[in-house]
Scaffold this motif. Structure first.
Motif, PDB file in Angstrom:
ATOM      1  N   ASP A 136       0.674  -1.160  -0.277  1.00  0.00           N
ATOM      2  CA  ASP A 136       0.237  -0.008   0.068  1.00  0.00           C
ATOM      3  C   ASP A 136       0.963   1.338  -0.061  1.00  0.00           C
ATOM      4  OD1 ASP A 136      -2.554  -1.287   0.254  1.00  0.00           O
ATOM      5  OD2 ASP A 136      -1.907  -1.931   2.118  1.00  0.00           O
ATOM      6  N   LEU A 137       1.453   1.536  -1.044  1.00  0.00           N
ATOM      7  CA  LEU A 137       2.378   2.447  -1.362  1.00  0.00           C
ATOM      8  C   LEU A 137       1.375   3.565  -2.321  1.00  0.00           C
ATOM      9  CD1 LEU A 137       5.811   0.936  -2.179  1.00  0.00           C
ATOM     10  CD2 LEU A 137       4.934   1.664   0.103  1.00  0.00           C
ATOM     11  N   TYR A 142       5.892   7.650   2.245  1.00  0.00           N
ATOM     12  CA  TYR A 142       5.103   6.485   2.831  1.00  0.00           C
ATOM     13  C   TYR A 142       5.834   6.239   4.264  1.00  0.00           C
ATOM     14  CZ  TYR A 142       9.023   3.358   1.732  1.00  0.00           C
ATOM     15  OH  TYR A 142      10.423   2.558   1.943  1.00  0.00           O
ATOM     16  N   PHE A 143       4.875   5.700   5.003  1.00  0.00           N
ATOM     17  CA  PHE A 143       5.134   5.205   6.478  1.00  0.00           C
ATOM     18  C   PHE A 143       5.624   3.963   6.296  1.00  0.00           C
ATOM     19  CE2 PHE A 143       4.607   4.337  10.993  1.00  0.00           C
ATOM     20  CZ  PHE A 143       5.556   5.192  11.659  1.00  0.00           C
ATOM     21  N   THR A 191       5.105  -2.009   5.741  1.00  0.00           N
ATOM     22  CA  THR A 191       4.500  -1.622   4.612  1.00  0.00           C
ATOM     23  C   THR A 191       5.372  -1.976   3.143  1.00  0.00           C
ATOM     24  OG1 THR A 191       3.450   0.169   5.610  1.00  0.00           O
ATOM     25  CG2 THR A 191       3.609   0.403   3.228  1.00  0.00           C
ATOM     26  N   ASN A 192       6.631  -1.700   3.325  1.00  0.00           N
ATOM     27  CA  ASN A 192       7.691  -1.989   2.310  1.00  0.00           C
ATOM     28  C   ASN A 192       8.674  -2.897   2.567  1.00  0.00           C
ATOM     29  OD1 ASN A 192       8.627  -1.859  -0.395  1.00  0.00           O
ATOM     30  ND2 ASN A 192       9.023   0.496  -0.247  1.00  0.00           N
ATOM     31  N   LYS A 208       5.285  -8.045   1.274  1.00  0.00           N
ATOM     32  CA  LYS A 208       3.940  -7.959   0.712  1.00  0.00           C
ATOM     33  C   LYS A 208       3.046  -8.800   1.560  1.00  0.00           C
ATOM     34  CE  LYS A 208       5.388  -7.752  -4.090  1.00  0.00           C
ATOM     35  NZ  LYS A 208       4.838  -7.854  -5.378  1.00  0.00           N
ATOM     36  N   HIS A 209       1.619  -8.192   1.536  1.00  0.00           N
ATOM     37  CA  HIS A 209       0.564  -8.851   2.428  1.00  0.00           C
ATOM     38  C   HIS A 209      -0.857  -9.075   1.573  1.00  0.00           C
ATOM     39  CE1 HIS A 209      -0.348  -4.240   2.530  1.00  0.00           C
ATOM     40  NE2 HIS A 209      -1.537  -4.682   2.553  1.00  0.00           N
ATOM     41  N   GLY A 210      -1.540 -10.071   1.742  1.00  0.00           N
ATOM     42  CA  GLY A 210      -2.846 -10.199   1.067  1.00  0.00           C
ATOM     43  C   GLY A 210      -3.629 -11.201   2.031  1.00  0.00           C
TER      44      GLY A 210
END
Ligand SMILES: O=C(O)CCC(=O)C(=O)O
Ligand SMILES: [Fe+2]
Length: 231
Positions: A136-137, A142-143, A191-192, A208-210
């Motif tokens: 989610d960038l 980005y935090f 996040t990254n 990554k996430h999902g």
């Protein structure tokens, strides 16, 4: 919102594992009321049908500013406790962005790059729903951590629908972490990049996430991202 959070143990868990789960952040009534508000259109700026973009199957809605009080409170309360770790990570990875102590100052930074739109979102998955691995960038700023709150109870309100985190190590295959947080609990995750210590200092592992496929019932979640979006 109870928020009896032991910030020290939360921070050490994130430092140890790269993520942490905190139980009982929201009570059942708060979860259910966020779900009820899924149909209250004035709260949202945008609805995304995930299949249309091949993001998975399900639907999500981005909240608009001003955020509902409970989300605003969570976001501003959690943020400063994550800043020390965010700055450690960036120092280790020699990334030159450092994060201010207050969320309003991060938002100022976002605005300087034209990132003005609210990013907190509520997601809804029915049977067959899933969320493909992503990040989610939403712009240059980005935090490096974000939160997701589980609004539905695994095994009871839905089956399947595990939260999946993958860690991409340079020149190797990815590691998967599969989590099933309870209703009302909050998961903090990268996040990254997550820094990992190697022989020659720290290196980046890309995260990554999902969400795996929901097999029964309905699964709702609330995503809290700290940076604002360009579009
Ligand atoms: O539904 C979930 O648990 C994942 C939501 C998500 O992708 C996010 O909060 O960024
Ligand atoms: Fe996400």
């Amino acid at each position: 919102m109870e928020m009896q959070i032991d910030w020290n143990s939360l921070q050490s868990e994130i430092r140890r594992n790269g993520y942490a789960i905190i139980d009982y952040v929201l009570n059942n009534e708060e979860c259910d009321s966020l779900i009820q508000d899924y149909n209250n259109l004035e709260l949202y700026r945008k609805t995304v049908h995930m299949e249309r973009y091949r993001f998975g199957k399900g639907e999500y809605k981005y909240f608009t500013y001003p955020l509902p009080q409970i989300i605003e409170n969570l976001r501003t309360t959690i943020y400063p406790h994550l800043v020390p770790i965010a700055n450690e990570w960036h120092r280790k990875l020699k990334l030159n962005e450092y994060f201010p102590q207050r969320l309003t100052d991060l938002q100022e930074l976002c605005r300087s790059k034209e990132q003005r739109l609210a990013t907190p979102l509520i997601l809804k998955y029915g049977v067959g729903g899933y969320n493909t691995l992503h990040q989610d960038l939403y712009g240059e700023v980005y935090f490096p951590m974000q939160a997701v709150l589980m609004l539905s109870e695994p095994n009871n309100e839905y089956k399947g629908g595990e939260f999946v985190l993958t860690m991409q190590v340079p020149r190797a295959q990815s590691k998967a972490i599969v989590l099933r947080p309870n209703k009302g609990s909050m998961l903090i995750f990268p996040t990254n990049y997550l820094p990992k210590e190697g022989k020659r200092g720290y290196y980046k592992t890309k995260m990554k996430h999902g969400v795996s496929e929901v097999l029964e019932g309905q699964r709702y979640s609330l995503g809290i991202i700290f940076h604002d979006a360009l579009k």
